[in-house]
Design an enzyme around this catalytic site. Structure first.
Site, PDB file in Angstrom:
ATOM      1  N   LYS A 238      49.952  35.096  50.773  1.00 47.58           N
ATOM      2  CA  LYS A 238      48.753  34.269  50.614  1.00 47.58           C
ATOM      3  C   LYS A 238      49.028  33.093  49.680  1.00 47.58           C
ATOM      4  CE  LYS A 238      46.275  37.543  48.695  1.00 47.58           C
ATOM      5  NZ  LYS A 238      47.258  38.637  48.572  1.00 47.58           N
TER       6      LYS A 238
ATOM      7  N   ARG B 202      38.089  40.565  45.985  1.00 43.20           N
ATOM      8  CA  ARG B 202      38.907  41.763  46.137  1.00 43.20           C
ATOM      9  C   ARG B 202      38.080  43.043  46.120  1.00 43.20           C
ATOM     10  NH1 ARG B 202      44.016  39.253  43.893  1.00 43.20           N
ATOM     11  NH2 ARG B 202      45.591  40.843  43.772  1.00 43.20           N
TER      12      ARG B 202
ATOM     13  N   ARG C 227      60.417  39.288  44.662  1.00 38.22           N
ATOM     14  CA  ARG C 227      59.770  38.007  44.388  1.00 38.22           C
ATOM     15  C   ARG C 227      60.142  37.438  43.006  1.00 38.22           C
ATOM     16  NH1 ARG C 227      53.447  37.579  45.488  1.00 38.22           N
ATOM     17  NH2 ARG C 227      53.228  39.122  43.839  1.00 38.22           N
TER      18      ARG C 227
ATOM     19  N   ARG D 286      57.687  38.660  37.936  1.00 40.41           N
ATOM     20  CA  ARG D 286      56.378  39.027  37.395  1.00 40.41           C
ATOM     21  C   ARG D 286      56.364  40.442  36.837  1.00 40.41           C
ATOM     22  NH1 ARG D 286      51.766  37.419  41.655  1.00 40.41           N
ATOM     23  NH2 ARG D 286      50.970  39.400  40.886  1.00 40.41           N
TER      24      ARG D 286
ATOM     25  N   ARG E 250      48.907  48.487  42.965  1.00 38.62           N
ATOM     26  CA  ARG E 250      48.261  47.315  43.582  1.00 38.62           C
ATOM     27  C   ARG E 250      48.013  47.540  45.067  1.00 38.62           C
ATOM     28  NH1 ARG E 250      52.499  43.241  42.021  1.00 38.62           N
ATOM     29  NH2 ARG E 250      51.271  41.655  43.080  1.00 38.62           N
TER      30      ARG E 250
HETATM   31  P1  AMP Z   1      47.664  38.363  42.338  1.00 38.33           P
HETATM   32  O1  AMP Z   1      48.531  37.294  41.774  1.00 38.33           O
HETATM   33  O2  AMP Z   1      46.609  37.844  43.248  1.00 38.33           O
HETATM   34  O3  AMP Z   1      48.455  39.475  42.964  1.00 38.33           O
HETATM   35  O4  AMP Z   1      46.882  39.012  41.109  1.00 38.33           O
HETATM   36  C1  AMP Z   1      47.563  39.612  40.029  1.00 38.33           C
HETATM   37  C2  AMP Z   1      46.623  40.487  39.206  1.00 38.33           C
HETATM   38  O5  AMP Z   1      45.557  39.694  38.674  1.00 38.33           O
HETATM   39  C3  AMP Z   1      45.928  41.597  39.987  1.00 38.33           C
HETATM   40  O6  AMP Z   1      46.736  42.756  40.154  1.00 38.33           O
HETATM   41  C4  AMP Z   1      44.720  41.852  39.085  1.00 38.33           C
HETATM   42  O7  AMP Z   1      45.080  42.549  37.919  1.00 38.33           O
HETATM   43  C5  AMP Z   1      44.341  40.423  38.676  1.00 38.33           C
HETATM   44  N1  AMP Z   1      43.428  39.812  39.676  1.00 38.33           N
HETATM   45  C6  AMP Z   1      43.701  38.771  40.496  1.00 38.33           C
HETATM   46  N2  AMP Z   1      42.647  38.485  41.284  1.00 38.33           N
HETATM   47  C7  AMP Z   1      41.693  39.390  40.970  1.00 38.33           C
HETATM   48  C8  AMP Z   1      40.377  39.629  41.451  1.00 38.33           C
HETATM   49  N3  AMP Z   1      39.836  38.896  42.442  1.00 38.33           N
HETATM   50  N4  AMP Z   1      39.678  40.643  40.893  1.00 38.33           N
HETATM   51  C9  AMP Z   1      40.185  41.380  39.895  1.00 38.33           C
HETATM   52  N5  AMP Z   1      41.423  41.232  39.399  1.00 38.33           N
HETATM   53  C10 AMP Z   1      42.181  40.232  39.924  1.00 38.33           C
END
Ligand code: AMP
Length: 214
Positions: A15, A90, A128, A162, A173
């Site tokens: 994404k 989410r 990644r 990361r 996740r």
């Molecule tokens: P991502 O980079 O989108 O994989 O997000 C990394 C982390 O940020 C996630 O595992 C959550 O801890 C937090 N996070 C990102 N987006 C959300 C969301 N919409 N709601 C809650 N936590 C989020």
């Protein structure tokens, strides 16, 4: 355009990569809640520390905090003609909050599912790496940089792995995605606002499919 594009897909579905391309090539702002939370790392406040801790574990930040940053960011002038949400909503509560935000902003929601099989996700996530300067995303298996460990455009910066891309956090996740986020695909499908693209294959092919839908 004046739409809110919601990219839905498991962690590692690509994404972020696709949303960045849409921003670069079509000027549609990419709103990534994950990126915004990661940026908080530089702040030394109790909230910022709590956010980093939750993220490292692979769990979700509260719906209230998350909505607040989305609301703030999307009220800026660059989002006036529409934007791409990458990693939001989410949860069911977040999806509801987005409905009221969309109404307030007089925008339609168009959800796009980026579909990638589970076996592929694990490989993508653990491989990644990203550039701390420009955010470009690489993968040691499928998209390595020209020189090992450094960005093609910023050779002075070492690529970052990361903190939540280790196997434990990745499992959490993916489980969180299955439990809380995946049901949103049905939610958008049932209201006739979902389309789906195949997230496997060449990056440019995936982009072409996405570009056509928007
Ligand atoms: P991502 O980079 O989108 O994989 O997000 C990394 C982390 O940020 C996630 O595992 C959550 O801890 C937090 N996070 C990102 N987006 C959300 C969301 N919409 N709601 C809650 N936590 C989020």
């Amino acid at each position: 355009m004046n739409k809110i594009i919601v990219l839905i897909g498991a962690p590692g579905a690509g994404k972020g990569t696709q949303a960045r391309l849409l921003q670069e090539r079509r000027g549609i702002p990419q709103i990534s809640t994950g990126d915004m939370f990661r940026e908080m790392k530089t702040l030394d406040t109790p909230l910022a520390r709590e956010v980093q801790e939750i993220m490292a574990s692979g769990k979700l930040i509260s719906d209230e905090i998350t909505f607040k940053i989305v609301q703030d960011r999307t009220s800026r002038p660059d989002c006036q003609n529409g934007y791409v949400l990458d990693g939001y909503p989410r949860t069911a509560v977040q999806a509801e909050q987005l409905e009221s935000l969309a109404t307030e902003q007089t925008k339609m929601i168009h959800a796009i599912e980026v579909d990638v099989p589970r076996e592929e996700l694990m490989r993508r996530l653990t491989g990644r790496r990203s550039c701390p300067v420009c955010g470009e995303i690489y993968n040691v298996f499928s998209k390595p940089p020209r020189a090992e460990g450094v960005c093609d455009e910023h050779p002075e910066a070492l690529l970052i792995h990361r903190a939540d891309d280790n196997e434990d956090s990745v499992s959490t996740r993916l489980a969180t995605y299955d439990e809380l986020t995946k049901p949103l695909i049905d939610y958008y499908q049932n209201s006739g606002r979902l389309t789906r693209i195949d997230g496997t294959g060449e990056l440019e092919e995936i982009y072409a499919a996405l570009d056509k839908l928007i």
